[in-house]
Design an enzyme around this catalytic site. Structure first.
Site, PDB file in Angstrom:
ATOM      1  N   ASP A 141       0.879  -1.146   0.193  1.00 10.50           N
ATOM      2  CA  ASP A 141      -0.129  -0.093  -0.127  1.00 10.50           C
ATOM      3  C   ASP A 141       0.817   1.186   0.002  1.00 10.50           C
ATOM      4  O   ASP A 141       0.583   2.210   0.775  1.00 10.50           O
ATOM      5  CB  ASP A 141      -0.957  -0.018   1.189  1.00 10.50           C
TER       6      ASP A 141
ATOM      7  N   LYS B  75       1.489   1.635  -5.509  1.00  6.24           N
ATOM      8  CA  LYS B  75       2.017   1.108  -6.991  1.00  6.24           C
ATOM      9  C   LYS B  75       0.917   1.486  -8.037  1.00  6.24           C
ATOM     10  O   LYS B  75       1.339   1.982  -9.185  1.00  6.24           O
ATOM     11  CB  LYS B  75       2.158  -0.445  -6.861  1.00  6.24           C
ATOM     12  N   THR B  76      -0.271   1.417  -7.787  1.00  4.84           N
ATOM     13  CA  THR B  76      -1.218   1.636  -8.761  1.00  4.84           C
ATOM     14  C   THR B  76      -1.359   3.098  -9.075  1.00  4.84           C
ATOM     15  O   THR B  76      -1.673   3.637 -10.295  1.00  4.84           O
ATOM     16  CB  THR B  76      -2.706   1.152  -8.279  1.00  4.84           C
TER      17      THR B  76
ATOM     18  N   LYS C 298      -2.586  -6.591 -14.171  1.00  5.66           N
ATOM     19  CA  LYS C 298      -2.246  -6.662 -12.536  1.00  5.66           C
ATOM     20  C   LYS C 298      -2.891  -8.209 -12.337  1.00  5.66           C
ATOM     21  O   LYS C 298      -4.184  -8.291 -11.974  1.00  5.66           O
ATOM     22  CB  LYS C 298      -3.115  -5.779 -11.645  1.00  5.66           C
TER      23      LYS C 298
ATOM     24  N   GLU D 122       1.701  -4.764 -12.756  1.00  5.89           N
ATOM     25  CA  GLU D 122       1.728  -4.566 -11.615  1.00  5.89           C
ATOM     26  C   GLU D 122       1.871  -5.667 -10.711  1.00  5.89           C
ATOM     27  O   GLU D 122       0.676  -6.334 -10.615  1.00  5.89           O
ATOM     28  CB  GLU D 122       0.559  -3.513 -11.296  1.00  5.89           C
ATOM     29  N   GLY D 123       2.495  -5.528  -9.645  1.00  7.77           N
ATOM     30  CA  GLY D 123       2.578  -6.757  -8.395  1.00  7.77           C
ATOM     31  C   GLY D 123       1.522  -6.593  -7.526  1.00  7.77           C
ATOM     32  O   GLY D 123       0.875  -5.921  -7.584  1.00  7.77           O
TER      33      GLY D 123
ATOM     34  N   GLN E  89       4.693  10.107  -1.739  1.00  7.08           N
ATOM     35  CA  GLN E  89       4.697  10.910  -0.653  1.00  7.08           C
ATOM     36  C   GLN E  89       3.462  10.013   0.301  1.00  7.08           C
ATOM     37  O   GLN E  89       2.450   9.762  -0.194  1.00  7.08           O
ATOM     38  CB  GLN E  89       4.288  12.380  -0.808  1.00  7.08           C
TER      39      GLN E  89
END
Length: 227
Positions: free
Chosen positions: A13, A16-17, A38, A119-120, A180
């Site tokens: 979390d 990544k997305t 994904k 995406e992992g 961030q």
């Protein structure tokens, strides 16, 4: 020629997305064709998935959120917000690494897109199946990695540890994106980015501030398409 990338996380979390979607939009704005995959998602609400990771990726690709499109972008979906093998067991489903890797490899071989984004799930060493982690899938596919790190307290260590693991396994890191953190009490963001960059060697380190424009995605696109 297709540029194919594996979007991995230094932790769960960390964005990544968000990074994948920004990169996809930057590529499409530059008139590049893009395909995304994904393969596995947990914590998936089948009744309302527009804001899910697969739903966000479809939106970035400019595709309608149909079940057909969902099945193509994320074929393995689980309801429980747990590591995929744990979530799969709750649904009495199998999740073999061989099937996941074979599907990913087939899609990579068939793509004609300028950019392919895979995406992992979770962090670099998060369990992906009962006998494999996200790193194992990455090594099988042998794609350059875009590593997404966070801005929370402790994120520098997580990010640098992930870089070191990838280096020891001879896995190319195309770029590191420091995302961030939303916590207003998180360490100074600019300082976090600077420290990651100081220890990352020659790997490009890109800051992704929360909110506002995503101009940083153009910098990332340049970095990954010139490797």
């Amino acid at each position: 020629m297709t540029t194919a990338l594996f979007i991995a996380g230094g932790h769960t979390d960390v964005g990544k997305t968000h990074v994948a979607c920004a990169l996809i939009r930057a590529a499409r704005a530059g008139a590049l064709s893009v395909e995304a995959l994904k393969p596995i998602a947990s914590g998936f609400d089948a009744a309302d998935w527009s804001a899910s990771d697969p739903g966000r990726l479809l939106g970035a690709l400019g595709l309608q959120p149909t079940l057909e499109a969902l099945d193509r972008i994320t074929p393995w979906r689980f309801a429980a917000p747990l590591a995929p093998p744990m979530a799969a067991r709750l649904e009495s489903r199998d999740l073999p690494l061989s099937a996941v890797a074979e599907l990913c490899a087939a899609r990579l071989a068939a793509t004609r897109a300028d950019l392919f984004v895979l995406e992992g799930v979770g962090g670099l060493m998060s369990p992906l199946t009962d006998d494999a982690t996200g790193l194992d899938l990455m090594l099988r596919l042998d794609l350059p990695v875009v590593l997404v790190g966070g801005g929370y307290l402790g994120a520098i260590s997580h990010t640098l540890t992930a870089i070191e693991v990838l280096r020891t396994r001879w896995q190319a890191v195309a770029a590191v994106v420091v995302s961030q953190d939303a916590d207003p009490d998180a360490p100074d963001f600019a300082g976090t980015v600077a420290l990651v960059a100081a220890h990352a060697g020659c790997i490009p380190v890109i800051a992704a501030p929360r909110g506002g424009p995503t101009d940083w995605a153009n910098e990332l696109l340049t970095a990954v398409t010139t490797i």
